[in-house]
Design a protein around this motif. Sequence first.
Motif, PDB file in Angstrom:
ATOM      1  N   VAL A 194       0.856  -1.189   0.000  1.00 20.69           N
ATOM      2  CA  VAL A 194       0.000   0.000   0.000  1.00 20.69           C
ATOM      3  C   VAL A 194       0.893   1.240   0.000  1.00 20.69           C
ATOM      4  O   VAL A 194       1.628   1.488   0.952  1.00 20.69           O
ATOM      5  N   LEU A 195       0.805   2.006  -1.081  1.00 23.24           N
ATOM      6  CA  LEU A 195       1.655   3.181  -1.262  1.00 23.24           C
ATOM      7  C   LEU A 195       1.074   4.437  -0.630  1.00 23.24           C
ATOM      8  O   LEU A 195       1.816   5.309  -0.189  1.00 23.24           O
ATOM      9  N   SER A 196      -0.255   4.534  -0.614  1.00 25.17           N
ATOM     10  CA  SER A 196      -0.878   5.710  -0.010  1.00 25.17           C
ATOM     11  C   SER A 196      -2.330   5.402   0.327  1.00 25.17           C
ATOM     12  O   SER A 196      -2.941   4.501  -0.246  1.00 25.17           O
ATOM     13  N   GLY A 197      -2.846   6.168   1.283  1.00 25.04           N
ATOM     14  CA  GLY A 197      -4.242   6.058   1.646  1.00 25.04           C
ATOM     15  C   GLY A 197      -4.598   4.792   2.397  1.00 25.04           C
ATOM     16  O   GLY A 197      -3.743   4.153   3.014  1.00 25.04           O
ATOM     17  N   TRP A 198      -5.864   4.444   2.312  1.00 25.17           N
ATOM     18  CA  TRP A 198      -6.385   3.237   2.951  1.00 25.17           C
ATOM     19  C   TRP A 198      -7.429   2.601   2.045  1.00 25.17           C
ATOM     20  O   TRP A 198      -8.056   3.273   1.225  1.00 25.17           O
ATOM     21  N   GLY A 199      -7.583   1.288   2.179  1.00 21.92           N
ATOM     22  CA  GLY A 199      -8.609   0.575   1.433  1.00 21.92           C
ATOM     23  C   GLY A 199      -9.250  -0.483   2.309  1.00 21.92           C
ATOM     24  O   GLY A 199      -8.586  -1.070   3.163  1.00 21.92           O
ATOM     25  N   LEU A 200     -10.531  -0.698   2.096  1.00 15.34           N
ATOM     26  CA  LEU A 200     -11.254  -1.763   2.774  1.00 15.34           C
ATOM     27  C   LEU A 200     -11.484  -2.854   1.740  1.00 15.34           C
ATOM     28  O   LEU A 200     -12.211  -2.644   0.756  1.00 15.34           O
ATOM     29  N   LEU A 201     -10.836  -3.996   1.942  1.00 22.24           N
ATOM     30  CA  LEU A 201     -10.915  -5.104   0.999  1.00 22.24           C
ATOM     31  C   LEU A 201     -11.705  -6.237   1.630  1.00 22.24           C
ATOM     32  O   LEU A 201     -11.526  -6.545   2.816  1.00 22.24           O
ATOM     33  N   ARG A 202     -12.559  -6.884   0.856  1.00 20.69           N
ATOM     34  CA  ARG A 202     -13.222  -8.111   1.302  1.00 20.69           C
ATOM     35  C   ARG A 202     -12.371  -9.247   0.770  1.00 20.69           C
ATOM     36  O   ARG A 202     -12.194  -9.395  -0.440  1.00 20.69           O
ATOM     37  N   LEU A 203     -11.826 -10.036   1.676  1.00 24.04           N
ATOM     38  CA  LEU A 203     -10.997 -11.174   1.322  1.00 24.04           C
ATOM     39  C   LEU A 203     -11.767 -12.457   1.573  1.00 24.04           C
ATOM     40  O   LEU A 203     -12.540 -12.548   2.527  1.00 24.04           O
ATOM     41  N   GLY A 204     -11.594 -13.446   0.707  1.00 25.34           N
ATOM     42  CA  GLY A 204     -12.211 -14.746   0.907  1.00 25.34           C
ATOM     43  C   GLY A 204     -13.562 -14.926   0.248  1.00 25.34           C
ATOM     44  O   GLY A 204     -14.226 -15.934   0.485  1.00 25.34           O
ATOM     45  N   GLY A 205     -14.021 -13.979  -0.553  1.00 29.54           N
ATOM     46  CA  GLY A 205     -15.314 -14.102  -1.215  1.00 29.54           C
ATOM     47  C   GLY A 205     -16.406 -13.412  -0.422  1.00 29.54           C
ATOM     48  O   GLY A 205     -16.165 -12.755   0.596  1.00 29.54           O
ATOM     49  N   GLU A 206     -17.633 -13.564  -0.895  1.00 27.91           N
ATOM     50  CA  GLU A 206     -18.779 -12.869  -0.295  1.00 27.91           C
ATOM     51  C   GLU A 206     -18.903 -13.146   1.201  1.00 27.91           C
ATOM     52  O   GLU A 206     -19.217 -12.259   1.980  1.00 27.91           O
ATOM     53  N   ALA A 207     -18.645 -14.380   1.619  1.00 25.91           N
ATOM     54  CA  ALA A 207     -18.754 -14.736   3.040  1.00 25.91           C
ATOM     55  C   ALA A 207     -17.427 -14.562   3.776  1.00 25.91           C
ATOM     56  O   ALA A 207     -17.286 -15.012   4.915  1.00 25.91           O
ATOM     57  N   GLY A 208     -16.473 -13.896   3.150  1.00 25.93           N
ATOM     58  CA  GLY A 208     -15.151 -13.707   3.738  1.00 25.93           C
ATOM     59  C   GLY A 208     -15.128 -12.646   4.826  1.00 25.93           C
ATOM     60  O   GLY A 208     -16.081 -12.486   5.591  1.00 25.93           O
ATOM     61  N   ARG A 209     -14.043 -11.902   4.838  1.00 23.40           N
ATOM     62  CA  ARG A 209     -13.801 -10.940   5.918  1.00 23.40           C
ATOM     63  C   ARG A 209     -13.314  -9.621   5.334  1.00 23.40           C
ATOM     64  O   ARG A 209     -12.485  -9.608   4.421  1.00 23.40           O
ATOM     65  N   ASP A 210     -13.804  -8.516   5.891  1.00 22.98           N
ATOM     66  CA  ASP A 210     -13.309  -7.200   5.503  1.00 22.98           C
ATOM     67  C   ASP A 210     -11.996  -6.931   6.241  1.00 22.98           C
ATOM     68  O   ASP A 210     -11.913  -7.124   7.459  1.00 22.98           O
ATOM     69  N   VAL A 211     -11.004  -6.481   5.480  1.00 18.34           N
ATOM     70  CA  VAL A 211      -9.694  -6.163   6.040  1.00 18.34           C
ATOM     71  C   VAL A 211      -9.308  -4.772   5.553  1.00 18.34           C
ATOM     72  O   VAL A 211      -9.316  -4.514   4.352  1.00 18.34           O
ATOM     73  N   GLU A 212      -9.001  -3.900   6.488  1.00 20.21           N
ATOM     74  CA  GLU A 212      -8.543  -2.563   6.113  1.00 20.21           C
ATOM     75  C   GLU A 212      -7.022  -2.572   6.016  1.00 20.21           C
ATOM     76  O   GLU A 212      -6.343  -3.087   6.909  1.00 20.21           O
ATOM     77  N   VAL A 213      -6.509  -2.028   4.919  1.00 20.32           N
ATOM     78  CA  VAL A 213      -5.064  -1.886   4.741  1.00 20.32           C
ATOM     79  C   VAL A 213      -4.758  -0.404   4.570  1.00 20.32           C
ATOM     80  O   VAL A 213      -5.578   0.348   4.040  1.00 20.32           O
ATOM     81  N   ARG A 214      -3.573  -0.010   5.047  1.00 24.01           N
ATOM     82  CA  ARG A 214      -3.158   1.395   5.026  1.00 24.01           C
ATOM     83  C   ARG A 214      -1.734   1.513   4.512  1.00 24.01           C
ATOM     84  O   ARG A 214      -1.015   0.524   4.414  1.00 24.01           O
ATOM     85  N   ARG A 215      -1.347   2.753   4.246  1.00 21.93           N
ATOM     86  CA  ARG A 215      -0.016   3.056   3.739  1.00 21.93           C
ATOM     87  C   ARG A 215       1.047   2.269   4.510  1.00 21.93           C
ATOM     88  O   ARG A 215       1.062   2.248   5.731  1.00 21.93           O
ATOM     89  N   GLY A 216       1.902   1.582   3.752  1.00 20.34           N
ATOM     90  CA  GLY A 216       2.987   0.825   4.338  1.00 20.34           C
ATOM     91  C   GLY A 216       2.675  -0.640   4.562  1.00 20.34           C
ATOM     92  O   GLY A 216       3.590  -1.449   4.721  1.00 20.34           O
ATOM     93  N   ASP A 217       1.390  -1.021   4.587  1.00 26.15           N
ATOM     94  CA  ASP A 217       1.035  -2.429   4.782  1.00 26.15           C
ATOM     95  C   ASP A 217       1.347  -3.237   3.526  1.00 26.15           C
ATOM     96  O   ASP A 217       1.360  -2.702   2.412  1.00 26.15           O
TER      97      ASP A 217
END
Length: 182
Positions: free
Chosen positions: A87-110
Amino acid sequence: MDDTLEALGLEIPDCLQFADDGAIPNSHLATLVFRAHRIPRSEGGDRERLAALFGARFAASGWPASWRGEVFDYHHYHSTAHEAFGVLSGWGLLRLGGEAGRDVEVRRGDVLVLPAGTGHCQRDASEDFLLLAAYPEDQPTLDLIGADPARHDAAVARIAEVSQPARDPLGGEMARWWPAPK
């Protein structure tokens, strides 16, 4: 600020597991989330400096950088390659694992490492969210498969053939996080 990877605090990742849901295979290998614990979340920083740092470390570890951008906003996965994001800048909320997966927030440097077959989509992001993507050098062909039960079984067969890299994109031994293939 010192932008070396060690200064960012990238050490032990969160290891996440996702089950096969019949449409997205996911993987028995853990999804790795390396958190940049030492970057103040309010600090914007120089994303070009961070891109150069990630690009050099990823390439030295056998994961050359491929593109910059965001994650597609629909569930998809790759059956022919593992994928890494810095992650180069900002933040993103990604759903990992498909529709029944898990939301994971990633931020700059992750740094996020997705084993082949792991579903992912972008659900939300800051305006300045930007990723650097990389793939193991022996996995140059990348497919893009949506959540489709009809393509599932053929994808599972391809995923089983994807090689396991010796190193993670940050240079650590991959066997630390992923058990050696049998």
